[in-house]
Design a protein around this motif. Structure first.
Motif, mmCIF file in Angstrom:
data_model
loop_
_atom_site.group_PDB
_atom_site.id
_atom_site.type_symbol
_atom_site.label_atom_id
_atom_site.label_comp_id
_atom_site.label_asym_id
_atom_site.label_seq_id
_atom_site.Cartn_x
_atom_site.Cartn_y
_atom_site.Cartn_z
ATOM 1 N N ALA A 1 0.812 -1.226 0.000
ATOM 2 C CA ALA A 1 0.000 0.000 0.000
ATOM 3 C C ALA A 1 0.844 1.274 0.000
ATOM 4 O O ALA A 1 0.499 2.235 -0.703
ATOM 5 N N PRO A 2 1.953 1.348 0.744
ATOM 6 C CA PRO A 2 2.774 2.573 0.686
ATOM 7 C C PRO A 2 3.302 2.870 -0.716
ATOM 8 O O PRO A 2 3.429 4.039 -1.096
ATOM 9 N N GLU B 1 0.524 4.541 -2.604
ATOM 10 C CA GLU B 1 0.352 5.938 -2.180
ATOM 11 C C GLU B 1 1.418 6.824 -2.803
ATOM 12 O O GLU B 1 1.124 7.952 -3.242
ATOM 13 N N ARG B 2 2.656 6.331 -2.854
ATOM 14 C CA ARG B 2 3.721 7.124 -3.484
ATOM 15 C C ARG B 2 3.439 7.333 -4.969
ATOM 16 O O ARG B 2 3.670 8.422 -5.509
ATOM 17 N N LYS C 1 0.512 7.452 -6.354
ATOM 18 C CA LYS C 1 -0.592 8.416 -6.436
ATOM 19 C C LYS C 1 -0.083 9.838 -6.273
ATOM 20 O O LYS C 1 -0.487 10.750 -7.013
ATOM 21 N N ARG C 2 0.831 10.048 -5.318
ATOM 22 C CA ARG C 2 1.361 11.396 -5.109
ATOM 23 C C ARG C 2 2.175 11.870 -6.307
ATOM 24 O O ARG C 2 2.110 13.034 -6.695
#
Length: 333
Positions: A318-319, A322-323, A325-326
């Motif tokens: 998941a991290p 998220e990276r 996505k950013r």
């Protein structure tokens, strides 16, 4: 030094291009599959569809919502994933399929069965369902066939989970002799007559530890005589699938080398040391051993396996999503 770095970067790019250059087809339509009488809703509470790949229908089950988990088993059929999918579907989109010649997929002549055909089915599923940010969960021969198929679209894969699986060319006398014997035509036809391996596999030693008799019968019905032949043919092909193992080498030295990896093995079933080898390949791998587990740890302890996948995904996969996505947001997408 800069020149060497440029050469290494270009080499890595060439490896990735060699895996992806032929796999840009547009998504295809799935066709709902009628439920067979031998598979009642109470033992398989999912709807199934089909996708045509290489001229035959591949059965695909797609349930749940959330990050994508793509389950791969090559040999028998996707019923082996039922109990762990039931536990993960509330938090994940869980997709499984029956490899060519198995389960609810079309039966094929023995000569049409290969790990390459199974890998092409997986690639086609990723394309047809337009899957992104996929975590691949592979069991047994689903290791080589699934990871090779996923490596053709490496930008869509975010994590690997190996469940009593390998993903390299078989070596050593024990491994290769086992594949030669069990993959032979003589052993294959003997098993068709006696149903020894399907019987053992449906027992508590195999998938049946927590399954009732109705579930065990459904699993066996999904194999059938021709399915037994497919199972043995896949094992036969595992000794000589040279082009597939070359794809795997490229993937592990290229786009997949830094992926998060989880391995889950039964305590009683790693005689060839697959789990330690995964650790050598991925030093940061998380490893789970299922107490008293055998070859199907997801059936021996589906609660532990589901919890392990969920927690590992939260902490390690998941991290990365998220990276990504950013980065997309900062790039203006």
């Amino acid at each position: 030094m800069q020149a060497l770095k440029a050469v290494n970067t270009e080499t890595a790019r060439e490896k990735e291009n060699s895996l992806t250059k032929h796999y840009d087809a547009a998504p295809a339509q799935l066709t709902p599959l009628s439920r067979p009488r031998w598979l009642p809703v109470n033992v398989w509470p999912f709807e199934t569809s089909t996708l045509e790949v290489d001229g035959s229908k591949i059965a695909i089950t797609d349930v749940g919502h959330g990050p994508v988990l793509l389950f791969v088993h090559t040999g028998f059929w996707s019923f082996v994933w039922r109990d762990v999918i039931l536990r993960l579907a509330p938090d994940f989109r869980c997709i499984c399929f029956d490899a060519p010649g198995t389960g609810q997929s079309d039966r094929l002549p023995v000569g049409g069965i290969s790990l390459q055909s199974a890998s092409r089915a997986l690639t086609a599923i990723i394309q047809s369902l337009d899957l992104h940010d996929v975590t691949l969960v592979a069991h047994d021969l689903g290791g080589p066939s699934g990871i090779a198929g996923a490596a053709r679209m490496p930008d869509r894969i975010r994590g690997l989970c190996a469940v009593n699986a390998f993903a390299w060319k078989p070596s050593g006398p024990l491994f290769r002799t086992m594949l030669a014997i069990v993959g032979s035509s003589l052993f294959r036809e003997f098993d068709v007559l006696t149903q020894i391996i399907p019987t053992i596999t449906s027992s508590s030693f195999g998938i049946g530890k927590h399954m009732d008799e109705v579930s065990r019968r459904a699993f066996s019905a999904g194999i059938g005589r021709q399915g037994v032949r497919s199972f043995h043919r896949y094992l036969h092909d595992a000794r000589k699938a040279e082009s597939l193992y070359k794809e795997l080498n490229l993937a592990f030295s290229g786009p997949f080398r830094d992926l998060p990896l989880l391995t889950i093995f039964g305590e009683r079933n790693d005689p060839l040391g697959f789990q330690p080898r995964w650790k050598q390949m991925f030093s940061g791998a998380r490893q789970i051993v299922v107490p008293k587990g055998n070859h199907f740890p997801m059936c021996d302890d589906p609660d532990l396996v589901a919890t392990s996948i969920r927690e590992w995904h939260r902490q390690s996969v998941a991290p990365t999503l998220e990276r990504k996505k950013r980065r997309s947001q900062s790039d203006g997408y």
